[in-house]
Structures are given as C-alpha cells and as structure tokens.
Enzyme design. Structure first.
Site, PDB file in Angstrom:
ATOM      1  N   GLU A 120      94.857  48.753  -2.094  1.00 47.49           N
ATOM      2  CA  GLU A 120      93.769  49.699  -2.229  1.00 47.49           C
ATOM      3  C   GLU A 120      92.462  48.978  -2.518  1.00 47.49           C
ATOM      4  O   GLU A 120      92.427  48.027  -3.284  1.00 47.49           O
ATOM      5  CB  GLU A 120      94.057  50.632  -3.407  1.00 47.49           C
ATOM      6  CG  GLU A 120      95.448  51.179  -3.337  1.00 47.49           C
ATOM      7  CD  GLU A 120      95.492  52.647  -3.612  1.00 47.49           C
ATOM      8  OE1 GLU A 120      94.542  53.165  -4.222  1.00 47.49           O
ATOM      9  OE2 GLU A 120      96.471  53.276  -3.201  1.00 47.49           O
ATOM     10  N   CYS A 154      85.519  47.704  -5.369  1.00 42.50           N
ATOM     11  CA  CYS A 154      86.600  47.333  -6.284  1.00 42.50           C
ATOM     12  C   CYS A 154      87.745  46.767  -5.448  1.00 42.50           C
ATOM     13  O   CYS A 154      88.255  47.427  -4.545  1.00 42.50           O
ATOM     14  CB  CYS A 154      87.025  48.564  -7.081  1.00 42.50           C
ATOM     15  SG  CYS A 154      88.383  48.248  -8.212  1.00 42.50           S
ATOM     16  N   CYS A 161     101.647  45.276  -9.669  1.00 40.40           N
ATOM     17  CA  CYS A 161     101.299  44.435 -10.815  1.00 40.40           C
ATOM     18  C   CYS A 161     102.512  44.262 -11.710  1.00 40.40           C
ATOM     19  O   CYS A 161     103.306  45.187 -11.873  1.00 40.40           O
ATOM     20  CB  CYS A 161     100.154  45.065 -11.620  1.00 40.40           C
ATOM     21  SG  CYS A 161      99.556  43.993 -12.945  1.00 40.40           S
ATOM     22  N   CYS A 165     101.309  47.396 -18.189  1.00 41.92           N
ATOM     23  CA  CYS A 165     100.559  48.169 -19.189  1.00 41.92           C
ATOM     24  C   CYS A 165     101.022  49.625 -19.123  1.00 41.92           C
ATOM     25  O   CYS A 165     101.142  50.191 -18.038  1.00 41.92           O
ATOM     26  CB  CYS A 165      99.062  48.059 -18.932  1.00 41.92           C
ATOM     27  SG  CYS A 165      98.494  46.351 -18.938  1.00 41.92           S
ATOM     28  N   CYS A 168      98.970  52.528 -17.217  1.00 42.23           N
ATOM     29  CA  CYS A 168      98.399  52.239 -15.895  1.00 42.23           C
ATOM     30  C   CYS A 168      99.370  52.610 -14.780  1.00 42.23           C
ATOM     31  O   CYS A 168     100.543  52.237 -14.806  1.00 42.23           O
ATOM     32  CB  CYS A 168      98.065  50.751 -15.823  1.00 42.23           C
ATOM     33  SG  CYS A 168      97.544  50.207 -14.188  1.00 42.23           S
ATOM     34  N   GLY A 212      96.618  44.931  -9.421  1.00 42.08           N
ATOM     35  CA  GLY A 212      97.053  43.565  -9.688  1.00 42.08           C
ATOM     36  C   GLY A 212      96.280  42.855 -10.774  1.00 42.08           C
ATOM     37  O   GLY A 212      95.251  43.318 -11.249  1.00 42.08           O
ATOM     38  N   GLU A 213      96.850  41.727 -11.180  1.00 39.49           N
ATOM     39  CA  GLU A 213      96.266  40.899 -12.227  1.00 39.49           C
ATOM     40  C   GLU A 213      95.753  39.614 -11.554  1.00 39.49           C
ATOM     41  O   GLU A 213      96.541  38.740 -11.184  1.00 39.49           O
ATOM     42  CB  GLU A 213      97.334  40.611 -13.288  1.00 39.49           C
ATOM     43  CG  GLU A 213      96.977  39.545 -14.289  1.00 39.49           C
ATOM     44  CD  GLU A 213      95.608  39.720 -14.939  1.00 39.49           C
ATOM     45  OE1 GLU A 213      95.385  40.716 -15.627  1.00 39.49           O
ATOM     46  OE2 GLU A 213      94.763  38.810 -14.745  1.00 39.49           O
ATOM     47  N   SER A 242      88.376  41.091 -13.857  1.00 39.59           N
ATOM     48  CA  SER A 242      88.957  41.646 -15.074  1.00 39.59           C
ATOM     49  C   SER A 242      90.380  41.142 -15.240  1.00 39.59           C
ATOM     50  O   SER A 242      91.173  41.147 -14.306  1.00 39.59           O
ATOM     51  CB  SER A 242      88.961  43.175 -14.972  1.00 39.59           C
ATOM     52  OG  SER A 242      89.657  43.734 -16.062  1.00 39.59           O
ATOM     53  N   SER A 267      90.375  43.121 -20.583  1.00 37.62           N
ATOM     54  CA  SER A 267      90.906  44.456 -20.889  1.00 37.62           C
ATOM     55  C   SER A 267      91.458  44.435 -22.312  1.00 37.62           C
ATOM     56  O   SER A 267      92.612  44.083 -22.532  1.00 37.62           O
ATOM     57  CB  SER A 267      92.017  44.833 -19.902  1.00 37.62           C
ATOM     58  OG  SER A 267      91.485  44.996 -18.618  1.00 37.62           O
ATOM     59  N   LEU A 268      90.607  44.798 -23.232  1.00 37.79           N
ATOM     60  CA  LEU A 268      91.014  44.768 -24.648  1.00 37.79           C
ATOM     61  C   LEU A 268      91.890  45.985 -24.957  1.00 37.79           C
ATOM     62  O   LEU A 268      93.037  45.859 -25.361  1.00 37.79           O
ATOM     63  CB  LEU A 268      89.771  44.730 -25.543  1.00 37.79           C
ATOM     64  CG  LEU A 268      90.011  44.700 -27.035  1.00 37.79           C
ATOM     65  CD1 LEU A 268      90.770  43.450 -27.467  1.00 37.79           C
ATOM     66  CD2 LEU A 268      88.688  44.818 -27.806  1.00 37.79           C
ATOM     67  N   ASN A 269      91.327  47.147 -24.797  1.00 38.16           N
ATOM     68  CA  ASN A 269      92.090  48.403 -24.801  1.00 38.16           C
ATOM     69  C   ASN A 269      92.720  48.823 -26.122  1.00 38.16           C
ATOM     70  O   ASN A 269      93.354  49.874 -26.198  1.00 38.16           O
ATOM     71  CB  ASN A 269      93.197  48.389 -23.734  1.00 38.16           C
ATOM     72  CG  ASN A 269      92.619  48.351 -22.339  1.00 38.16           C
ATOM     73  OD1 ASN A 269      91.469  48.710 -22.139  1.00 38.16           O
ATOM     74  ND2 ASN A 269      93.399  47.920 -21.371  1.00 38.16           N
ATOM     75  N   ASN A 345      92.254  57.697 -17.385  1.00 36.26           N
ATOM     76  CA  ASN A 345      92.476  58.536 -16.207  1.00 36.26           C
ATOM     77  C   ASN A 345      93.959  58.857 -16.105  1.00 36.26           C
ATOM     78  O   ASN A 345      94.779  57.945 -16.082  1.00 36.26           O
ATOM     79  CB  ASN A 345      92.039  57.796 -14.936  1.00 36.26           C
ATOM     80  CG  ASN A 345      90.533  57.613 -14.892  1.00 36.26           C
ATOM     81  OD1 ASN A 345      89.787  58.572 -15.024  1.00 36.26           O
ATOM     82  ND2 ASN A 345      90.084  56.374 -14.723  1.00 36.26           N
ATOM     83  N   CYS A 388      89.958  53.961 -12.201  1.00 41.57           N
ATOM     84  CA  CYS A 388      90.649  52.849 -12.854  1.00 41.57           C
ATOM     85  C   CYS A 388      92.081  53.225 -13.183  1.00 41.57           C
ATOM     86  O   CYS A 388      92.339  54.269 -13.760  1.00 41.57           O
ATOM     87  CB  CYS A 388      89.991  52.510 -14.193  1.00 41.57           C
ATOM     88  SG  CYS A 388      88.364  51.873 -14.043  1.00 41.57           S
TER      89      CYS A 388
HETATM   90  N1  SAH Z   1      94.747  43.877 -14.023  1.00 40.58           N
HETATM   91  C1  SAH Z   1      93.410  43.706 -14.419  1.00 40.58           C
HETATM   92  C2  SAH Z   1      92.422  44.370 -13.485  1.00 40.58           C
HETATM   93  C3  SAH Z   1      92.825  45.693 -12.913  1.00 40.58           C
HETATM   94  S1  SAH Z   1      92.942  47.035 -14.038  1.00 40.58           S
HETATM   95  C4  SAH Z   1      93.205  44.198 -15.831  1.00 40.58           C
HETATM   96  O1  SAH Z   1      94.076  44.865 -16.361  1.00 40.58           O
HETATM   97  O2  SAH Z   1      92.165  43.902 -16.424  1.00 40.58           O
HETATM   98  C5  SAH Z   1      91.207  47.439 -14.268  1.00 40.58           C
HETATM   99  C6  SAH Z   1      90.909  48.189 -15.545  1.00 40.58           C
HETATM  100  O3  SAH Z   1      91.456  49.509 -15.483  1.00 40.58           O
HETATM  101  C7  SAH Z   1      91.486  47.548 -16.788  1.00 40.58           C
HETATM  102  O4  SAH Z   1      90.488  47.395 -17.771  1.00 40.58           O
HETATM  103  C8  SAH Z   1      92.530  48.542 -17.249  1.00 40.58           C
HETATM  104  O5  SAH Z   1      92.672  48.512 -18.651  1.00 40.58           O
HETATM  105  C9  SAH Z   1      91.956  49.848 -16.754  1.00 40.58           C
HETATM  106  N2  SAH Z   1      92.944  50.918 -16.594  1.00 40.58           N
HETATM  107  C10 SAH Z   1      94.240  50.809 -16.233  1.00 40.58           C
HETATM  108  N3  SAH Z   1      94.820  52.028 -16.184  1.00 40.58           N
HETATM  109  C11 SAH Z   1      93.865  52.928 -16.520  1.00 40.58           C
HETATM  110  C12 SAH Z   1      93.841  54.354 -16.615  1.00 40.58           C
HETATM  111  N4  SAH Z   1      94.904  55.075 -16.337  1.00 40.58           N
HETATM  112  N5  SAH Z   1      92.676  54.939 -16.973  1.00 40.58           N
HETATM  113  C13 SAH Z   1      91.567  54.203 -17.217  1.00 40.58           C
HETATM  114  N6  SAH Z   1      91.535  52.869 -17.124  1.00 40.58           N
HETATM  115  C14 SAH Z   1      92.670  52.227 -16.779  1.00 40.58           C
HETATM  116 FE1  SF4 Z   2      98.242  45.385 -14.211  1.00 42.98          FE
HETATM  117 FE2  SF4 Z   2      95.723  45.747 -15.026  1.00 42.98          FE
HETATM  118 FE3  SF4 Z   2      97.362  47.866 -14.632  1.00 42.98          FE
HETATM  119 FE4  SF4 Z   2      97.771  46.221 -16.691  1.00 42.98          FE
HETATM  120  S1  SF4 Z   2      95.973  47.529 -16.373  1.00 42.98           S
HETATM  121  S2  SF4 Z   2      99.364  46.999 -15.294  1.00 42.98           S
HETATM  122  S3  SF4 Z   2      97.219  44.265 -15.840  1.00 42.98           S
HETATM  123  S4  SF4 Z   2      96.620  46.448 -13.098  1.00 42.98           S
END
Ligand code: SAH
Ligand code: SF4
Length: 417
Positions: A120, A154, A161, A165, A168, A212-213, A242, A267-269, A345, A388
């Site tokens: 995507e 993007c 991936c 997480c 995600c 992906g990462e 990221s 991605s601190l989160n 999201n 995202c």
């Molecule tokens: N894998 C990398 C880059 C892709 S994810 C990473 O994790 O950084 C891009 C961003 O989307 C990350 O900051 C992740 O924390 C965020 N993300 C993942 N799932 C999400 C969701 N359901 N809602 C909002 N942000 C999300």
């Molecule tokens: Fe992979 Fe980024 Fe999603 Fe985490 S947030 S599962 S690292 S794509």
C-alpha cells in the site's frame, strides 16, 4: 529472551524473495546509474548509455522499454532479447477518500512468476484550507485539477510487518516479505507519475510510514532513499522514516551521510516501559532508554528535530499522567524533539478504543505547557483504510462499512515542515 521477543526477527533475517528473483526478472528499475552503466557495458554498449536509461527510468518515468526513445530501436530490442524489462511496480487499484487521500495497491510480485503481491502506498494532498495555493492544473490524466499546495506520499517498506504492535492492523498480516529498493522507490515514482509531479517545483514530503518496519529491511530501505535522492532528485530533508525502535537500525542510520539521511521519527506510543512493552512487544528487546541512547547518537542538522509519534489509545495511553511522563522523558534528554499525536485509528478485531476529544486536547495542552512542540496528526483517508496503522491490503470497497469512522476534521492539523 522472553516469549514475546522470540517472535521478533533480527535485522537481516527476513527473506526477500523478490530480491532473489530480481536477477531472473532482470528489472532495470531499482538499479542506480553505476549499475546501469555496467549492464550496458555487458551488452557491448558504451557506459554513457546507462545514464540515458537512468534518466528515462527516474526522470521521464517510462513504464516500458519502448518508451526509452533515447535508445535506438535496435538497442531496445537487444535489451528485451536479453530478458530486461523496466519492471517498475504498477498501481493496480486506487481507493479515493472523501478527503482527497488516495490509497493505492501497488503490485510488487516477482515478475514472470505469476505471483502477485501488493503493498500500500498513500497519497495525501493537503487541501488549501484557506492557505494560498498555486491553483495550477495537474497534468496526470486521471487526476482532477490540482487543489493542493503540498502533499505527502506514505511509502511501504515491507509486505506486512513482524513487529506485532497490538494496536496496528498491518501487524495482523505478519511479515510476508521484504521489499527491494526498486519496489520501495518504485511506489514513489509511480505516484509522481500518476499525479504529474514536477520534482523540485512542488512541495512534496515522503514518509516511510506505510506497511512494515523500515529498519528491519535496512539495506533495501536505504537503497531506495539513495535512488530517490540521487536519481529521482528528491531531498532527504523532505523525507521522514519512522521506526518502532530497532536500535541497531537507528545506530546504522546515525552513520549515514547527511546528504542521504532522511529525518527520523520514533514510534514512542507509551509513556513508560511497562505500558510500551504491552503495546509493542519489541520494547522487551530494546526499551525506551536504549532507543533514546541510539537516537542521541544522530548528528542532527541545524534546526532538525526528532519526531516522537504517540498513538493515543482511549483510557490506555491518553491520560494526563501519561502526558506528564512523556514530557519528563523527552525533556530529560535535552534533544530537539517534537511530538506527533495520532488519535488511534480503529481496525476490525483490534480491542482498543479511540481517545475522547477532551483527552486529546488535554494531552496536547500538557505537552505544550511543558514547552514541547506538539502536533495532532489529522486522520487522513480513514474511510478507505488509508490512515496510520490501517494498511492491510484491504481491497474491498470500504466506504459503507467504515462510514461510521469518518470524523469531522480536527481543528488543528499537523503542520510538519
Ligand atoms: N513500522 C514503523 C512505520 C509504520 S507505522 C513504525 O511503527 O514506526 C507508522 C505509524 O503509525 C507509527 O507511529 C505507528 O505507531 C502508527 N500506528 C500504527 N497503528 C495505528 C493505528 N491503528 N492508529 C494510529 N496510528 C497507528
Ligand atoms: Fe509494524 Fe509499525 Fe505496525 Fe508496529 S506500528 S506492527 S512496527 S507497521
């Protein structure tokens, strides 16, 4: 290693079948100028023909050998007879959001094998929103008159991936495979072609934040960046990668020459290790301190800041005490940082809830009050699963089933770079 971290893959473990297959497919796209020169010499041609091919692939954005008109018909025939093709990943499906965002399924299957894999890529034009736009028309045949004054692409770095997480949707796919450098850069060139973008004239940002990462596919990711900078002509200062916090990847990234190093987002989160390791099992391998230490090794450009992304999960990470912890954590390092808040999201089968609007505002106010630059990322393309964390190669029409997810625009959107 704990049970969860057993699932994690080391930096170079993921298979890259397309890369293996690339030799057989003989794709020109993905080779840089030097490699193209060598291929031309192999065919008994002068090496400067390689420069012409590079121009055609990355500047003129040709899709087939027949379009490389700087080469003689005879030479094009010779290339084809030797099994060469352009081989740029093609946009196979387009989903258009009510907010102008477009989500593409881009075909990356190993050519000639009959197996088609898609990733995507998302195009996010920023509407004028009262700002001055240049109002000029886009030259792409399928797109409407230009109505944006800056745009972001993007880009995905892997099919699926492995990082797992919990919030995600991409994680649900698991890791299917790494993308090659050509497949990563090809997403960008295909979108530039579709949108009729003139490189250097438009305000364009790239974010490596799709599926992906990137730092678990480091060589291909950086190979793509070098192609995009060296051959396509984009600036690394308008690119942000990221990572979920892959420390060896951040350390390698810190060694990259500034001419090809994109900006970094982490991605601190979560406000602390306890919550973070629950949401992001990778934290058991590299905790917040290890990530911050690695980030501190990057020689930042003047005025460059490291972005910290923070997904707000209702009740889990969006409370005032969480904001205070985040502020303390970031300030303790003295790094130039900014925080991008992302309201979670939703996705099917993911057991979290969206943050309440009041919680988002309060969180932001606390960070701002602590002197931290903080932005709220406007959700883009939620109705087409383009936002995202929603990228899961969803190919069905989603507007009906997700119409409930479309929300009014946030009042203050991110104004990044
Ligand atoms: N894998 C990398 C880059 C892709 S994810 C990473 O994790 O950084 C891009 C961003 O989307 C990350 O900051 C992740 O924390 C965020 N993300 C993942 N799932 C999400 C969701 N359901 N809602 C909002 N942000 C999300
Ligand atoms: Fe992979 Fe980024 Fe999603 Fe985490 S947030 S599962 S690292 S794509």
């Amino acid at each position: 290693m704990k049970a969860e971290s057993g699932k994690l893959v080391p930096l170079d473990a993921a298979k890259s079948p397309a890369a293996d297959a690339e030799g057989c497919a003989r794709r020109l796209f993905g080779l840089d100028r030097e490699a193209l020169k060598e291929r031309m010499e192999d065919l008994g041609e002068p090496s400067w023909r390689g420069r012409q091919v590079a121009e055609a692939l990355y500047r003129q954005r040709v899709e087939g050998l027949g379009e490389i008109t700087t080469l003689s018909k005879q030479l094009r025939g010779k290339l084809a007879d030797s099994g060469w093709e352009v081989g740029r990943p093609a946009i196979r499906q387009v989903f258009k959001s009510v907010d102008g965002t477009e989500r593409y399924l881009v075909e990356c299957g190993p050519a000639g094998t009959g197996s088609v894999e898609t990733v995507e890529t998302v195009w996010m034009p920023e509407g004028d929103d009262g700002e001055a736009g240049d109002g000029s028309d886009s030259s792409g045949p399928e797109v409407q008159a230009k109505s944006w004054n800056r745009a972001t692409i993007c880009v995905s770095s892997q099919v699926g991936c492995a990082v797992n997480c919990q919030f995600c949707l991409t994680a649900k796919l698991g890791l299917q495979r790494n993308l090659t450098a050509g497949e990563i850069a090809g997403q960008v060139v295909s979108v530039l072609a579709r949108q009729g973008i003139e490189v250097g004239k438009e305000r364009l940002n790239l974010v490596f934040m799709g599926m992906g990462e990137p730092f678990l596919n480091y060589d291909n990711f950086m190979g793509a960046v070098r192609l995009l900078v060296g051959e396509v002509g984009l600036s690394p200062q308008r690119m942000t990668v990221s990572t979920s916090g892959i420390v060896p990847g951040i350390e390698r990234f810190a060694q990259e020459p500034v001419e090809v190093r994109p900006k970094l987002a982490i991605s601190l989160n979560a406000p602390n290790d306890l919550i973070r390791q629950e949401l992001m099992p990778i934290n058991r391998k590299w905790n917040i301190e290890a990530v911050m230490d690695a980030v501190g090794r990057i020689q930042l450009r003047p005025r460059e800041r490291v972005t910290f992304e923070y997904v707000l999960l209702g009740g889990r990470t969006d409370q005032p005490e969480h904001a205070k912890q985040v502020a303390r954590l970031l300030r303790s390092r003295g790094l130039p940082v900014k925080v991008n808040l992302i309201a979670w999201n939703p996705g099917p089968g993911i057991p979290y809830s969206m943050p309440a609007p009041g919680a988002i505002d309060a969180f932001r106010a606390i960070l701002a009050g602590e002197g931290i630059a903080v932005y709220l990322r406007r959700p883009r393309g939620r109705d087409i699963y383009a936002a995202c964390g929603q990228l899961k190669r969803t190919s069905e029409k989603t507007s009906e089933e997700t119409s409930a997810l479309i929300e009014p625009k946030e009042s203050k959107e991110e104004r990044d770079s």
